[in-house]
Scaffold this active site. Structure first.
Site, PDB file in Angstrom:
ATOM      1  N   ASP A   6       0.882  -1.167   0.000  1.00  0.00           N
ATOM      2  CA  ASP A   6       0.000   0.000   0.000  1.00  0.00           C
ATOM      3  C   ASP A   6       0.918   1.214   0.000  1.00  0.00           C
ATOM      4  OD1 ASP A   6      -1.633   2.150   0.577  1.00  0.00           O
ATOM      5  OD2 ASP A   6      -2.343   1.391   2.507  1.00  0.00           O
ATOM      6  N   LYS A  61       2.832  11.098  -3.533  1.00  0.00           N
ATOM      7  CA  LYS A  61       1.830  10.375  -4.329  1.00  0.00           C
ATOM      8  C   LYS A  61       0.924  11.336  -5.096  1.00  0.00           C
ATOM      9  CE  LYS A  61      -1.709   6.783  -3.582  1.00  0.00           C
ATOM     10  NZ  LYS A  61      -2.245   5.897  -2.534  1.00  0.00           N
ATOM     11  N   GLU A  86      -7.197   0.389  -4.560  1.00  0.00           N
ATOM     12  CA  GLU A  86      -7.235   0.289  -3.094  1.00  0.00           C
ATOM     13  C   GLU A  86      -8.561  -0.270  -2.576  1.00  0.00           C
ATOM     14  OE1 GLU A  86      -6.005   4.227  -1.976  1.00  0.00           O
ATOM     15  OE2 GLU A  86      -3.997   3.884  -2.777  1.00  0.00           O
ATOM     16  N   ASP A 110     -12.726   5.491   2.493  1.00  0.00           N
ATOM     17  CA  ASP A 110     -11.298   5.560   2.832  1.00  0.00           C
ATOM     18  C   ASP A 110     -10.908   6.987   3.210  1.00  0.00           C
ATOM     19  OD1 ASP A 110      -8.522   5.623   2.924  1.00  0.00           O
ATOM     20  OD2 ASP A 110      -8.241   4.381   1.140  1.00  0.00           O
TER      21      ASP A 110
HETATM   22  P1  ADP Z   1      -2.960   7.384   3.669  1.00  0.00           P
HETATM   23  O1  ADP Z   1      -3.788   6.264   3.150  1.00  0.00           O
HETATM   24  O2  ADP Z   1      -3.390   8.709   3.140  1.00  0.00           O
HETATM   25  O3  ADP Z   1      -1.503   7.164   3.506  1.00  0.00           O
HETATM   26  P2  ADP Z   1      -3.566   6.510   6.401  1.00  0.00           P
HETATM   27  O4  ADP Z   1      -4.688   5.612   6.073  1.00  0.00           O
HETATM   28  O5  ADP Z   1      -2.325   5.879   6.889  1.00  0.00           O
HETATM   29  O6  ADP Z   1      -3.240   7.517   5.237  1.00  0.00           O
HETATM   30  O7  ADP Z   1      -4.105   7.538   7.493  1.00  0.00           O
HETATM   31  C1  ADP Z   1      -3.279   8.407   8.162  1.00  0.00           C
HETATM   32  C2  ADP Z   1      -4.124   9.299   9.022  1.00  0.00           C
HETATM   33  O8  ADP Z   1      -4.798   8.510   9.992  1.00  0.00           O
HETATM   34  C3  ADP Z   1      -3.315  10.345   9.756  1.00  0.00           C
HETATM   35  O9  ADP Z   1      -3.939  11.605   9.626  1.00  0.00           O
HETATM   36  C4  ADP Z   1      -3.378   9.842  11.194  1.00  0.00           C
HETATM   37  O10 ADP Z   1      -3.315  10.911  12.118  1.00  0.00           O
HETATM   38  C5  ADP Z   1      -4.753   9.192  11.219  1.00  0.00           C
HETATM   39  N1  ADP Z   1      -4.896   8.259  12.343  1.00  0.00           N
HETATM   40  C6  ADP Z   1      -4.109   7.196  12.629  1.00  0.00           C
HETATM   41  N2  ADP Z   1      -4.530   6.606  13.765  1.00  0.00           N
HETATM   42  C7  ADP Z   1      -5.608   7.300  14.190  1.00  0.00           C
HETATM   43  C8  ADP Z   1      -6.482   7.210  15.329  1.00  0.00           C
HETATM   44  N3  ADP Z   1      -6.311   6.271  16.244  1.00  0.00           N
HETATM   45  N4  ADP Z   1      -7.479   8.116  15.442  1.00  0.00           N
HETATM   46  C9  ADP Z   1      -7.630   9.079  14.531  1.00  0.00           C
HETATM   47  N5  ADP Z   1      -6.852   9.237  13.457  1.00  0.00           N
HETATM   48  C10 ADP Z   1      -5.839   8.363  13.294  1.00  0.00           C
HETATM   49 MG    MG Z   2      -4.469   4.754   2.174  1.00  0.00          MG
END
Ligand code: ADP
Ligand code: MG
Length: 652
Positions: free
Chosen positions: A23, A88, A188, A212
């Site tokens: 991912d 990205k 995704e 998502d």
């Molecule tokens: P992407 O797919 O865009 O790379 P992610 O799915 O990894 O991103 O999401 C990252 C986001 O999720 C960040 O903004 C992070 O702060 C948030 N995040 C991670 N854990 C938590 C949580 N426990 N509660 C709220 N937000 C969270």
């Molecule tokens: Mg993602």
């Protein structure tokens, strides 16, 4: 094709090479694999550092090797020019695509040429988003190799459903640069569904929503899955909406509510501290109802800040509402909406503050979905869960770790491609473009590569010569512009076309690629209903490596190919023009003056001379001149023949 690898740690043979699922996220990236014994997908957590690798690359000023992931993230605010995040967003894009958003990034995006793909400048060096993504992929690959103690050479990589061909291609190229053979690019939401076990049974038919919400992007997709084929019915979202915005509103709230010193807005270290504390509060409030921490200002003084979940919900409500509006749109676009009946149970006011007591005037009608899947770290926020569940009228499914679910699904897809799950129908797309040969030996694509199968597509053609009664249909596969550089799959002749002037016959060529990968090509002349068809197996005798090679060749030669195509197109047009002029002169000689005939012949000779060369412009120029020269007398002759036709008509 199976390779045997030796596990260095245990000294044992591994029967199957491990293909990983990746991912490659805007904010965070992960790599996962299917464990050979448990047959379960697992996110790789190398050396206890956790499975998440922030998608950040930092180039130290001393020129040492770039830092990737958590270490790089530390420099986001303190050394923004040398710290690249959200790459990205730039993948497969030209500067023109980015327009206003480029200057929101802390680093420098180069506008060298709005047609070309963007580049990023760090110090004196220039990096393409493909190279930077490759750096992240290299790190993931290294972690996987370290944790699994085996070489990792092949991968499945996920991309958002809305990624276009050039963004997908850029992702593929990044994989290749990282030394990975990218077996497939998977959407995704498709990966998320796979992780939830949806689509593994070829007999099931399901419609699901995948919501998502990541760090900086949001999307929602409605998928229909039948016979193991995933179809994206609709996708909506906002590429500038995510958890970062939640952090920002919390930081702004604290700045005003606790009257933080101005330095928290200007000093990068204090900004960083505030931003991290806000994110910490957000995450904490996903589990608890009250948060307290201390910030340290520039004088070393502690400032206590607090946030309750209720306050947090109020702050982020507008953001969440925007995602629900996108869900409504996606449901409608997917044709699942029930217009006029209040689609979805959730309306803006349901999330509004207070007054939960006023009863809905219409009974809500929910879209018929088999499941609603939550993906992305930000879906851990309880308000998000509640809003999504309320909108879709069913509890959203968040039983899998929302950070990992996409990577887990990619690992399952990789496992399927490795041939480890014979029970599963291979979810297939066609790896190479299928098309037919047109004038000048050019490939006219009918089914573009990466089209999901089964699929059908068609196009209409005509003859180029008067009285032509046969049409040769040459079927080719590949990404190059000229058929000679692609793979020939077969040809057949559509015969028995009634003799007509060039351009009059209408020939439909239809391609049908079925789920077994068999291509049926059919040609029909519509005026006479003459038809002919053949069956071809495009993948027959073609290895994955050859497919990759063909893709690579098309990339390497892209520039030359385009130039060659333009030249061939000009040549073909010139030949057509000469043919028409010649016909015209032959038929209308009595109506033309001697000067006109000589001038025409002289100019036609110039076109032929240009055709002998290898440059496009002289051909186009001489054609233009020939056209200009003949137009006045072509019009005159036309009038004569109209008059004759009129004179011959009997008016009763
Ligand atoms: P992407 O797919 O865009 O790379 P992610 O799915 O990894 O991103 O999401 C990252 C986001 O999720 C960040 O903004 C992070 O702060 C948030 N995040 C991670 N854990 C938590 C949580 N426990 N509660 C709220 N937000 C969270
Ligand atoms: Mg993602």
């Amino acid at each position: 094709m199976a390779t045997v690898a030796i596990n260095i740690a245990t000294g044992t043979f591994q029967q199957e090479e491990i293909i990983v699922g990746i991912d490659l996220g805007t904010t965070n990236s992960l790599v996962a694999y299917v464990h050979p014994d448990s047959r379960q997908p697992v996110a790789i957590n190398d050396q206890g550092r956790g499975s998440i690798v922030p998608s950040v690359v930092h180039f130290p000023a001393d020129g040492s090797d770039p830092l990737i992931g958590t270490e790089a993230r530390e420099y986001l605010l303190t050394d923004p020019q040398r710290t690249i995040y959200s790459v990205k967003r730039l993948l497969g894009k030209s500067y023109g695509d980015l327009n206003a958003h480029a200057d929101q990034l802390g680093y420098k995006v180069i506008d060298d040429n709005s047609e070309g793909l963007v580049k990023i400048r760090v110090g004196d060096r220039f990096y393409s988003p493909i190279e930077l993504s490759a750096d992240i992929l290299k790190e993931l690959r290294a972690r996987a190799e370290h944790a699994l103690k085996t070489p990792v050479n092949r991968a499945v990589i996920t991309v958002p459903a809305y990624f276009n061909d050039s963004q997908r291609q850029a992702t593929r190229d990044a994989g290749r640069l990282a030394g990975l053979e990218v077996l497939r690019i998977v959407n995704e939401p498709t990966a998320a569904a796979l992780a939830y076990g949806i689509g593994l049974d070829p007999d099931e038919e399901k419609t699901v929503a995948v919501y998502d919400l990541g760090g900086g992007t949001f999307d929602v997709s409605i998928l229909r899955i039948q016979q193991g084929i995933f179809e994206v019915l609709s996708t909506h979202g906002d590429t500038y909406l995510g958890g970062d915005d939640m952090d920002r509103v919390v930081a702004e709230h604290w700045t005003s509510a606790f009257q933080l010193p101005a330095a928290f807005r200007s000093d990068p270290h204090l900004q960083q501290q505030l931003r991290l504390a806000a994110e910490m509060a957000k995450k904490y409030l996903s589990q608890h109802t009250d948060f307290t921490t201390h910030l340290t200002d520039q004088t070393g003084q502690n400032i206590t800040v607090t946030l309750t979940r209720a306050q947090f919900n109020d702050l982020i409500r507008p953001l969440v509402e925007r995602t629900i509006a996108a869900c409504r749109q996606a449901v409608q676009d997917a044709g699942l909406g029930n217009e006029g009946k209040g689609v979805g149970g959730f309306k803006g006011e349901d999330l509004a503050k207070g007054n939960p007591s006023h009863p809905p005037t219409l009974s809500p009608s929910y879209p018929k979905l088999d499941a609603v899947l939550l993906v992305g770290g930000s879906t851990r926020v309880p308000l998000v869960y509640d809003a999504v569940s309320a909108f879709f009228g069913q509890p959203a499914n968040n039983s899998l770790n929302p950070d990992e679910v996409v990577a887990l699904g990619a690992a399952i897809q990789a496992d399927i491609l490795a041939g480890n799950r014979r029970d599963v129908l291979l979810l297939d797309v066609t790896p190479l473009t299928l098309g037919i040969e047109t004038l000048g030996g050019l490939l006219d694509p009918i089914i573009p590569r990466n089209s999901k199968i089964p699929t059908k597509a068609g196009r209409q053609y005509t003859t180029s010569v008067d009285g032509q009664v046969n049409l040769k249909i040459g079927v080719y596969q590949g990404e190059r512009d000229q058929v000679s550089q692609n793979r020939k799959l077969g040809e057949f002749i559509l015969s028995g076309i009634p003799a007509m002037p060039a351009g009059l016959p209408k020939v439909d060529v239809n391609f049908l690629l079925n789920a077994d990968g068999i291509l049926q090509v059919e040609a029909i002349e519509l005026r006479s209903n003459t038809r002919q068809q053949v069956e071809i197996k495009p993948q027959y005798g073609l290895t994955d490596d050859q497919v990759e090679q063909m893709l690579m060749d098309s990339l390497v030669n892209a520039k030359d190919d385009v130039a060659a195509r333009l030249l061939i197109e000009a040549r073909t047009a010139a030949e057509q023009l000469l043919y028409q002029v010649n016909n015209f002169v032959r038929k209308n000689r009595p109506h033309l003056t001697e000067e006109e005939l000589t001038a025409t012949e002289a100019q036609a000779e110039k076109v032929r001379a240009a055709l002998a060369g290898t440059e496009r412009d002289p051909i186009l120029k001489s054609m233009d001149e020939l056209d200009e020269l003949t137009r006045p007398y072509a019009e005159r002759v036309m009038n004569i023949s109209i008059q004759q036709a009129m004179a011959g008509k009997k008016i009763s």
